[in-house]
Scaffold this motif. Structure first.
Motif, PDB file in Angstrom:
ATOM      1  N   LYS A 154      52.790  40.219  33.414  1.00 49.96           N
ATOM      2  CA  LYS A 154      51.812  39.512  34.241  1.00 49.96           C
ATOM      3  C   LYS A 154      50.381  39.503  33.685  1.00 49.96           C
ATOM      4  CE  LYS A 154      51.854  43.034  38.250  1.00 49.96           C
ATOM      5  NZ  LYS A 154      51.120  44.487  38.405  1.00 49.96           N
ATOM      6  N   THR A 155      50.693  39.672  32.536  1.00 46.68           N
ATOM      7  CA  THR A 155      49.312  39.006  31.607  1.00 46.68           C
ATOM      8  C   THR A 155      49.835  38.120  31.439  1.00 46.68           C
ATOM      9  OG1 THR A 155      48.588  41.261  30.844  1.00 46.68           O
ATOM     10  CG2 THR A 155      47.944  39.736  29.475  1.00 46.68           C
ATOM     11  N   ARG A 156      51.160  37.727  30.515  1.00 46.81           N
ATOM     12  CA  ARG A 156      51.921  36.823  30.056  1.00 46.81           C
ATOM     13  C   ARG A 156      51.506  35.599  30.838  1.00 46.81           C
ATOM     14  NH1 ARG A 156      53.197  37.324  24.440  1.00 46.81           N
ATOM     15  NH2 ARG A 156      53.540  39.643  23.923  1.00 46.81           N
ATOM     16  N   SER A 157      51.852  36.103  32.475  1.00 43.35           N
ATOM     17  CA  SER A 157      52.026  35.215  33.222  1.00 43.35           C
ATOM     18  C   SER A 157      51.061  34.098  33.947  1.00 43.35           C
ATOM     19  CB  SER A 157      53.334  36.036  34.513  1.00 43.35           C
ATOM     20  OG  SER A 157      54.629  36.415  34.430  1.00 43.35           O
ATOM     21  N   HIS A 158      50.482  35.617  33.663  1.00 40.17           N
ATOM     22  CA  HIS A 158      48.218  34.965  34.862  1.00 40.17           C
ATOM     23  C   HIS A 158      48.314  33.948  33.045  1.00 40.17           C
ATOM     24  CE1 HIS A 158      44.616  36.705  36.188  1.00 40.17           C
ATOM     25  NE2 HIS A 158      44.192  36.072  34.829  1.00 40.17           N
TER      26      HIS A 158
ATOM     27  N   PRO B  75      46.005  32.140  39.769  1.00 46.50           N
ATOM     28  CA  PRO B  75      47.129  33.587  39.435  1.00 46.50           C
ATOM     29  C   PRO B  75      46.164  34.179  40.554  1.00 46.50           C
ATOM     30  CG  PRO B  75      46.201  32.618  36.763  1.00 46.50           C
ATOM     31  CD  PRO B  75      45.242  32.082  38.214  1.00 46.50           C
ATOM     32  N   ASP B  76      46.583  35.343  40.644  1.00 40.75           N
ATOM     33  CA  ASP B  76      46.362  36.768  41.290  1.00 40.75           C
ATOM     34  C   ASP B  76      45.569  37.586  40.423  1.00 40.75           C
ATOM     35  OD1 ASP B  76      47.238  36.305  43.865  1.00 40.75           O
ATOM     36  OD2 ASP B  76      49.457  37.231  43.475  1.00 40.75           O
ATOM     37  N   GLY B  77      44.239  37.858  40.618  1.00 40.61           N
ATOM     38  CA  GLY B  77      43.747  38.637  39.940  1.00 40.61           C
ATOM     39  C   GLY B  77      42.208  38.558  38.726  1.00 40.61           C
ATOM     40  N   LEU B  78      42.014  36.957  39.705  1.00 38.07           N
ATOM     41  CA  LEU B  78      41.076  36.583  39.057  1.00 38.07           C
ATOM     42  C   LEU B  78      40.215  37.450  38.436  1.00 38.07           C
ATOM     43  CD1 LEU B  78      40.417  33.790  41.349  1.00 38.07           C
ATOM     44  CD2 LEU B  78      42.014  33.515  39.215  1.00 38.07           C
ATOM     45  N   SER B  79      40.216  36.752  36.963  1.00 37.01           N
ATOM     46  CA  SER B  79      38.530  37.915  36.110  1.00 37.01           C
ATOM     47  C   SER B  79      37.820  36.845  36.862  1.00 37.01           C
ATOM     48  CB  SER B  79      38.926  37.401  34.164  1.00 37.01           C
ATOM     49  OG  SER B  79      38.703  36.133  33.988  1.00 37.01           O
ATOM     50  N   SER B  80      35.955  37.374  35.779  1.00 35.63           N
ATOM     51  CA  SER B  80      34.883  36.582  36.066  1.00 35.63           C
ATOM     52  C   SER B  80      35.176  35.435  35.708  1.00 35.63           C
ATOM     53  CB  SER B  80      33.683  37.656  35.831  1.00 35.63           C
ATOM     54  OG  SER B  80      34.198  38.068  34.634  1.00 35.63           O
ATOM     55  N   ALA B  81      35.473  35.224  34.591  1.00 32.86           N
ATOM     56  CA  ALA B  81      36.389  34.083  33.885  1.00 32.86           C
ATOM     57  C   ALA B  81      36.538  32.788  34.350  1.00 32.86           C
ATOM     58  CB  ALA B  81      36.021  34.067  32.244  1.00 32.86           C
ATOM     59  N   ASP B  82      37.475  33.955  34.996  1.00 29.32           N
ATOM     60  CA  ASP B  82      38.059  32.221  35.882  1.00 29.32           C
ATOM     61  C   ASP B  82      37.411  32.392  37.135  1.00 29.32           C
ATOM     62  OD1 ASP B  82      40.552  33.715  34.519  1.00 29.32           O
ATOM     63  OD2 ASP B  82      41.447  34.570  35.703  1.00 29.32           O
ATOM     64  N   ALA B  83      36.647  33.116  37.641  1.00 30.45           N
ATOM     65  CA  ALA B  83      36.519  32.961  38.587  1.00 30.45           C
ATOM     66  C   ALA B  83      34.615  32.081  38.749  1.00 30.45           C
ATOM     67  CB  ALA B  83      35.464  33.566  39.030  1.00 30.45           C
ATOM     68  N   SER B  84      34.552  31.893  37.234  1.00 28.16           N
ATOM     69  CA  SER B  84      33.034  30.773  37.063  1.00 28.16           C
ATOM     70  C   SER B  84      33.359  29.545  36.506  1.00 28.16           C
ATOM     71  CB  SER B  84      32.320  32.098  36.016  1.00 28.16           C
ATOM     72  OG  SER B  84      31.776  30.851  35.109  1.00 28.16           O
TER      73      SER B  84
END
Length: 164
Positions: A68-72, A132-141
């Motif tokens: 999942k991490t690599r795909s993300h 990707p699903d499961g956005l991190s705070s950095a992704d959302a920012s």
């Protein structure tokens, strides 16, 4: 003693000391991170008594998280320009192999001067960071910043058209 442009020797030493303190803080943070990564493990050899199903369950979790991490991160990188390679955080699984448990990719967030190119790039950035699903705070920012910049450029563009 005056060196150049009103810089004194003492102010230069003060700047050097400040930079050294900043580097020391960074080194301390890295040491803390590496300590937690090294101490976050399970020692199954001491007990000699573990359930094979538990071992397989933990191993499956590591393998799934790695996938999942690599795909993300690869999805982020495939949808926009990057400023370097993908960086992964690893943890050793119960089988002694390293598994990706986190990661990041630096997206190129520079904005071209041409408004059309800037809007196109901001669409790409927003899509890449929000994909990707499961956005991190950095992704959302990054997605929020790209969307805001895109809206500002579009409103500026519409304002110019309405003024004519």
């Amino acid at each position: 003693m005056l060196i150049n442009d009103n810089l004194t020797v003492s102010s230069i030493y003060q700047q050097i000391a400040q930079k050294k303190a900043e580097l020391a803080n960074l080194d301390k943070e890295d040491l803390t991170k590496s300590f937690y990564e090294k101490s976050d493990s399970v020692n199954l050899t001491n007990s000699g008594n573990y359930d094979e199903e538990d071992y397989q369950r933990v191993l499956d979790k590591f393998e799934n998280l790695d996938s999942k991490t690599r795909s993300h991160e690869q999805l982020h990188a495939s949808l926009a320009h990057t400023k370097g390679a993908i960086s992964y955080n690893y943890q050793m699984g119960p089988d002694g192999k390293l598994y990706a448990t986190g990661g990041h990719v630096r997206l190129d967030t520079s904005i071209p001067k041409d408004e059309a190119a800037a809007i196109a790039k901001l669409y790409k950035l927003q899509k890449a960071s929000a994909a990707p699903d499961g956005l991190s705070s950095a992704d959302a920012s990054i997605a929020r910043a790209a969307n805001l910049n895109k809206m500002l450029l579009l409103s500026k563009e519409q304002g110019v058209e309405n003024a004519n």
